[in-house]
Enzyme design. Structure first.
Site, PDB file in Angstrom:
ATOM      1  N   GLU A 110      61.595  51.472 -66.257  1.00  0.00           N
ATOM      2  CA  GLU A 110      62.662  52.222 -66.728  1.00  0.00           C
ATOM      3  C   GLU A 110      63.177  51.898 -67.784  1.00  0.00           C
ATOM      4  O   GLU A 110      63.650  52.580 -68.824  1.00  0.00           O
ATOM      5  CB  GLU A 110      63.818  52.226 -65.382  1.00  0.00           C
ATOM      6  CG  GLU A 110      63.615  52.946 -64.247  1.00  0.00           C
ATOM      7  CD  GLU A 110      63.793  52.606 -63.151  1.00  0.00           C
ATOM      8  OE1 GLU A 110      65.168  51.631 -62.983  1.00  0.00           O
ATOM      9  OE2 GLU A 110      63.498  52.758 -61.839  1.00  0.00           O
ATOM     10  N   TYR A 165      70.161  46.695 -59.487  1.00  0.00           N
ATOM     11  CA  TYR A 165      69.231  46.582 -58.544  1.00  0.00           C
ATOM     12  C   TYR A 165      69.809  45.368 -57.406  1.00  0.00           C
ATOM     13  O   TYR A 165      69.569  45.409 -56.258  1.00  0.00           O
ATOM     14  CB  TYR A 165      68.033  46.019 -59.052  1.00  0.00           C
ATOM     15  CG  TYR A 165      67.192  47.413 -59.460  1.00  0.00           C
ATOM     16  CD1 TYR A 165      66.038  47.671 -58.620  1.00  0.00           C
ATOM     17  CD2 TYR A 165      67.454  47.977 -60.445  1.00  0.00           C
ATOM     18  CE1 TYR A 165      65.329  48.962 -58.819  1.00  0.00           C
ATOM     19  CE2 TYR A 165      66.781  49.399 -60.951  1.00  0.00           C
ATOM     20  CZ  TYR A 165      65.624  49.684 -59.955  1.00  0.00           C
ATOM     21  OH  TYR A 165      64.955  50.825 -60.414  1.00  0.00           O
ATOM     22  N   HIS A 222      65.468  57.766 -61.593  1.00  0.00           N
ATOM     23  CA  HIS A 222      66.435  56.683 -61.785  1.00  0.00           C
ATOM     24  C   HIS A 222      66.910  56.937 -63.348  1.00  0.00           C
ATOM     25  O   HIS A 222      68.119  56.829 -63.568  1.00  0.00           O
ATOM     26  CB  HIS A 222      65.783  55.463 -61.686  1.00  0.00           C
ATOM     27  CG  HIS A 222      65.712  54.855 -60.450  1.00  0.00           C
ATOM     28  ND1 HIS A 222      64.928  53.842 -59.943  1.00  0.00           N
ATOM     29  CD2 HIS A 222      66.385  55.390 -59.227  1.00  0.00           C
ATOM     30  CE1 HIS A 222      65.082  53.800 -58.474  1.00  0.00           C
ATOM     31  NE2 HIS A 222      65.839  54.785 -57.964  1.00  0.00           N
TER      32      HIS A 222
HETATM   33  C1  HEM Z   1      63.207  49.083 -55.280  1.00  0.00           C
HETATM   34  C2  HEM Z   1      64.501  49.679 -55.272  1.00  0.00           C
HETATM   35  C3  HEM Z   1      64.648  51.276 -55.205  1.00  0.00           C
HETATM   36  C4  HEM Z   1      63.808  52.212 -54.492  1.00  0.00           C
HETATM   37  C5  HEM Z   1      62.445  52.079 -53.827  1.00  0.00           C
HETATM   38  C6  HEM Z   1      64.281  53.470 -54.812  1.00  0.00           C
HETATM   39  C7  HEM Z   1      63.911  54.915 -54.422  1.00  0.00           C
HETATM   40  C8  HEM Z   1      64.275  55.845 -54.807  1.00  0.00           C
HETATM   41  C9  HEM Z   1      63.588  57.364 -54.326  1.00  0.00           C
HETATM   42  C10 HEM Z   1      62.337  57.283 -53.369  1.00  0.00           C
HETATM   43  C11 HEM Z   1      64.285  58.265 -54.893  1.00  0.00           C
HETATM   44  C12 HEM Z   1      64.087  59.736 -54.650  1.00  0.00           C
HETATM   45  C13 HEM Z   1      63.036  60.152 -55.627  1.00  0.00           C
HETATM   46  C14 HEM Z   1      63.118  61.779 -55.398  1.00  0.00           C
HETATM   47  O1  HEM Z   1      63.618  62.311 -55.781  1.00  0.00           O
HETATM   48  O2  HEM Z   1      61.774  61.859 -54.903  1.00  0.00           O
HETATM   49  C15 HEM Z   1      65.519  57.689 -55.362  1.00  0.00           C
HETATM   50  C16 HEM Z   1      66.432  58.336 -56.135  1.00  0.00           C
HETATM   51  C17 HEM Z   1      67.528  57.740 -56.763  1.00  0.00           C
HETATM   52  N1  HEM Z   1      67.898  56.298 -56.746  1.00  0.00           N
HETATM   53 FE1  HEM Z   1      66.637  54.681 -56.200  1.00  0.00          FE
HETATM   54  N2  HEM Z   1      65.554  53.463 -55.551  1.00  0.00           N
HETATM   55  C18 HEM Z   1      65.741  51.975 -55.690  1.00  0.00           C
HETATM   56  C19 HEM Z   1      66.701  51.368 -56.410  1.00  0.00           C
HETATM   57  C20 HEM Z   1      67.862  52.250 -56.964  1.00  0.00           C
HETATM   58  C21 HEM Z   1      68.996  51.581 -57.630  1.00  0.00           C
HETATM   59  C22 HEM Z   1      69.111  49.819 -57.813  1.00  0.00           C
HETATM   60  C23 HEM Z   1      69.704  52.393 -57.902  1.00  0.00           C
HETATM   61  C24 HEM Z   1      71.016  52.527 -58.427  1.00  0.00           C
HETATM   62  C25 HEM Z   1      72.378  52.261 -57.794  1.00  0.00           C
HETATM   63  C26 HEM Z   1      69.165  53.736 -57.363  1.00  0.00           C
HETATM   64  C27 HEM Z   1      69.779  55.017 -57.622  1.00  0.00           C
HETATM   65  C28 HEM Z   1      69.212  56.346 -57.171  1.00  0.00           C
HETATM   66  C29 HEM Z   1      69.465  57.577 -57.636  1.00  0.00           C
HETATM   67  C30 HEM Z   1      71.091  57.805 -58.224  1.00  0.00           C
HETATM   68  C31 HEM Z   1      68.534  58.446 -57.168  1.00  0.00           C
HETATM   69  C32 HEM Z   1      68.837  60.083 -57.280  1.00  0.00           C
HETATM   70  C33 HEM Z   1      69.413  60.140 -56.223  1.00  0.00           C
HETATM   71  C34 HEM Z   1      70.064  61.668 -56.080  1.00  0.00           C
HETATM   72  O3  HEM Z   1      69.027  62.867 -56.573  1.00  0.00           O
HETATM   73  O4  HEM Z   1      71.229  61.861 -55.793  1.00  0.00           O
HETATM   74  N3  HEM Z   1      68.072  53.507 -56.918  1.00  0.00           N
HETATM   75  N4  HEM Z   1      65.444  56.019 -55.519  1.00  0.00           N
END
Ligand code: HEM
Length: 149
Positions: free
Chosen positions: A139, A97, A87
């Site tokens: 974060e 969020y 993130h």
């Molecule tokens: C409770 C809320 C959230 C959870 C549980 C969550 C979970 C995750 C997980 C598991 C990953 C992958 C991590 C890895 O590479 O192993 C990830 C990546 C990511 N998350 Fe979240 N996330 C949350 C909220 C958000 C929010 C609010 C945003 C913004 C819009 C966001 C944007 C991203 C982005 C841009 C990535 C990287 C994706 C990529 O590599 O293309 N996430 N998140």
């Protein structure tokens, strides 16, 4: 730190874990469809990981891991650290969020259908924000450290 989840919420989350396991990728795929109506948010994501289904799988695994460990969050320390890292790499901020909540909860409702009762959706709303607050807190600290460095 958010107030702890109630026993009732924890029980509801755990009870829905099997349905999430069955439908997890469907839920997260649908969630991203909604989320990506916002072009600015869409641009934050690696499209190749979306197209291959990799990102929906990662998010589904994270949600499932959370459902299974909602009363023993110490098991999620490593997973949370990795989410925080990704993130921070991609510029996720507190203001994003609510957008994910507004995409995730209707996706759960759409896919689970009648099983997504008001109680289930309320429990997931509460649980989402519980995890979101943990991520937002870590974060915010990480961004502050980067600024100091
Ligand atoms: C409770 C809320 C959230 C959870 C549980 C969550 C979970 C995750 C997980 C598991 C990953 C992958 C991590 C890895 O590479 O192993 C990830 C990546 C990511 N998350 Fe979240 N996330 C949350 C909220 C958000 C929010 C609010 C945003 C913004 C819009 C966001 C944007 C991203 C982005 C841009 C990535 C990287 C994706 C990529 O590599 O293309 N996430 N998140």
């Amino acid at each position: 730190m958010a107030a702890p989840l109630s026993e009732q919420t924890v029980a509801t989350i755990k009870a829905t874990a099997p349905a999430l396991q069955q439908h997890g990728v469907e839920i997260t795929t649908r969630m991203y469809e909604r989320l990506f109506r916002n072009e600015e948010v869409r641009a934050m994501f690696d499209q190749a990981a979306q197209d291959s289904g990799e990102q929906p799988r990662r998010l589904a695994a994270a949600i499932l891991g959370y459902a299974q460990n909602v009363d023993k969050l110490q098991n999620l320390t490593g997973a949370v650290a990795r989410m925080v890292q990704r993130h921070v790499d991609t510029g996720v901020k507190a203001e994003h969020y609510p957008l994910v909540a507004e995409a995730l909860l209707p996706a759960i409702r759409d896919v689970l259908g009648a099983a997504a009762t008001d109680d289930v959706l309320a429990a997931w709303g509460e649980a989402y924000w519980f995890l979101a607050d943990i991520l937002i807190g870590k974060e915010t600290e990480a961004y502050a450290e980067l600024e100091e460095a």
